[in-house]
Design a protein around this motif. Structure first.
Motif, PDB file in Angstrom:
ATOM      1  N   GLY A 165      47.740  37.579  46.856  1.00  0.00           N
ATOM      2  CA  GLY A 165      47.798  38.956  46.399  1.00  0.00           C
ATOM      3  C   GLY A 165      46.882  39.357  45.269  1.00  0.00           C
ATOM      4  N   HIS A 166      45.887  38.557  44.915  1.00  0.00           N
ATOM      5  CA  HIS A 166      44.963  38.955  43.851  1.00  0.00           C
ATOM      6  C   HIS A 166      44.138  40.163  44.261  1.00  0.00           C
ATOM      7  CE1 HIS A 166      44.931  34.906  41.453  1.00  0.00           C
ATOM      8  NE2 HIS A 166      45.862  35.729  41.025  1.00  0.00           N
ATOM      9  N   ILE A 167      43.816  40.990  43.273  1.00  0.00           N
ATOM     10  CA  ILE A 167      43.157  42.268  43.520  1.00  0.00           C
ATOM     11  C   ILE A 167      41.843  42.120  44.275  1.00  0.00           C
ATOM     12  CG2 ILE A 167      41.973  42.262  41.285  1.00  0.00           C
ATOM     13  CD1 ILE A 167      43.508  45.345  43.020  1.00  0.00           C
ATOM     14  N   ASP A 168      41.102  41.029  44.013  1.00  0.00           N
ATOM     15  CA  ASP A 168      39.806  40.882  44.664  1.00  0.00           C
ATOM     16  C   ASP A 168      39.938  40.541  46.148  1.00  0.00           C
ATOM     17  OD1 ASP A 168      40.776  38.365  43.691  1.00  0.00           O
ATOM     18  OD2 ASP A 168      38.826  37.459  44.067  1.00  0.00           O
ATOM     19  N   HIS A 181      47.470  28.480  43.072  1.00  0.00           N
ATOM     20  CA  HIS A 181      46.580  29.554  42.602  1.00  0.00           C
ATOM     21  C   HIS A 181      47.416  30.801  42.328  1.00  0.00           C
ATOM     22  CE1 HIS A 181      42.948  31.878  42.097  1.00  0.00           C
ATOM     23  NE2 HIS A 181      43.290  32.695  43.070  1.00  0.00           N
ATOM     24  N   THR A 182      48.276  31.144  43.268  1.00  0.00           N
ATOM     25  CA  THR A 182      49.352  32.118  43.071  1.00  0.00           C
ATOM     26  C   THR A 182      50.611  31.537  43.697  1.00  0.00           C
ATOM     27  OG1 THR A 182      49.046  33.311  45.164  1.00  0.00           O
ATOM     28  CG2 THR A 182      47.714  34.041  43.280  1.00  0.00           C
ATOM     29  N   GLY A 196      38.454  42.855  50.418  1.00  0.00           N
ATOM     30  CA  GLY A 196      38.345  42.977  48.971  1.00  0.00           C
ATOM     31  C   GLY A 196      37.688  44.265  48.522  1.00  0.00           C
ATOM     32  N   ILE A 197      37.159  44.227  47.325  1.00  0.00           N
ATOM     33  CA  ILE A 197      36.644  45.430  46.678  1.00  0.00           C
ATOM     34  C   ILE A 197      35.377  45.931  47.360  1.00  0.00           C
ATOM     35  CG2 ILE A 197      35.712  46.338  44.508  1.00  0.00           C
ATOM     36  CD1 ILE A 197      37.505  44.244  43.077  1.00  0.00           C
ATOM     37  N   ASP A 232      56.298  35.529  48.494  1.00  0.00           N
ATOM     38  CA  ASP A 232      56.247  35.231  47.063  1.00  0.00           C
ATOM     39  C   ASP A 232      55.146  35.997  46.338  1.00  0.00           C
ATOM     40  OD1 ASP A 232      58.358  33.554  47.425  1.00  0.00           O
ATOM     41  OD2 ASP A 232      57.226  31.686  47.182  1.00  0.00           O
ATOM     42  N   ASP A 233      54.191  36.550  47.070  1.00  0.00           N
ATOM     43  CA  ASP A 233      53.147  37.385  46.462  1.00  0.00           C
ATOM     44  C   ASP A 233      53.361  38.859  46.760  1.00  0.00           C
ATOM     45  OD1 ASP A 233      51.781  35.367  45.201  1.00  0.00           O
ATOM     46  OD2 ASP A 233      49.859  35.749  46.179  1.00  0.00           O
TER      47      ASP A 233
END
Length: 242
Positions: free
Chosen positions: A58-61, A141-142, A32-33, A81-82
């Motif tokens: 695939g969330h940015i965090d 969630h995604t 992550g970040i 799918d992400d």
């Protein structure tokens, strides 16, 4: 198995390093970040050589440092799918949040996709760094959220009544947390899909499963089955009873 986790510099996202043992090849999960410096220290301290990066979604965090960690030589593994989320994850963020990140780290936020991305699908068996990962698709969630399952637990697991009998590990991303689950109100989230994933993917996991979530402390399936309110009373359609 060697396993070590630490939180990223923002959003408390857990980054994990997994290997058969110190001094061997390893896999990095959800860089992550701002994890680059601490990750480099972990790798150097334990003599580990990364061979791939696994992404629970695939969330940015969870993906922000994937490209520098891959370094143009390692592949990143993400559910198909992400896959679209790696094109421009910064573009989905509120401008105020981007500005906050830039102020925190003192530089302009930039993004470049990894050079090599491997699409994952439900049921895939992925052998990396001497470890065998079983991919379980768990949307909600995604669209492309997954669990990564391994048939072993860390050698350094503290022995206690809570950990007695554990024989497998699941990296649950933002599907399952200790006492909670991932939110479904963000773009691509789906409450009905999450309920199905909880009923059909999470609940069947054995009580002997160690759960390493995307945020917060580790837990066990034994504990979550009996105490997590989001797993209680799911009927045949995956709907919580009133």
């Amino acid at each position: 198995m060697f396993a070590l986790g630490f939180p990223a510099a923002a959003f408390g996202t857990n980054c994990y390093v997994l290997a058969p043992a110190p001094g061997q090849e390893c896999v990095v999960v959800d860089p992550g970040i701002g994890v680059e410096e601490q990750l480099a220290e972990v790798l150097a301290e334990h003599g580990l050589k990364p061979v791939a990066v696994l992404l629970t979604h695939g969330h940015i965090d969870h993906v922000y440092a994937v490209t520098p960690v891959c370094g143009g030589t390692l592949a990143a593994y993400l559910h198909a799918d992400d896959r679209y989320r790696l094109k421009d994850p910064l573009g989905t963020l509120d401008p105020g949040l981007v500005n906050m990140l830039e102020q925190q780290f003192g530089r302009t936020a930039t993004w470049r996709e990894p050079d090599d991305v491997v699409d994952l699908h439900d049921g895939d068996q992925v052998a990396l760094a001497g470890l065998d990962f079983h991919v379980k698709h768990a949307p909600g969630h995604t669209e492309g959220s997954v669990l990564f399952e391994l048939g072993q637990v860390p050698d350094t697991l503290t022995q206690s009544p809570e950990t007695e009998g554990l024989d497998r590990t699941t990296l649950s991303g933002d599907v399952l947390f200790a006492g909670s689950i991932g939110r479904t109100d963000l773009p691509g989230g789906d409450d009905a899909a999450m309920r199905r994933s909880l009923r059909e993917v999470v609940l069947p996991m054995p009580d002997s499963t160690l759960v390493l979530p995307g945020h917060g402390p580790a837990t066990t399936m034994r504990r979550e089955r009996t105490t997590n309110p989001y797993l209680q009373g799911l009927d045949d359609q995956g709907r919580p009873h009133a």
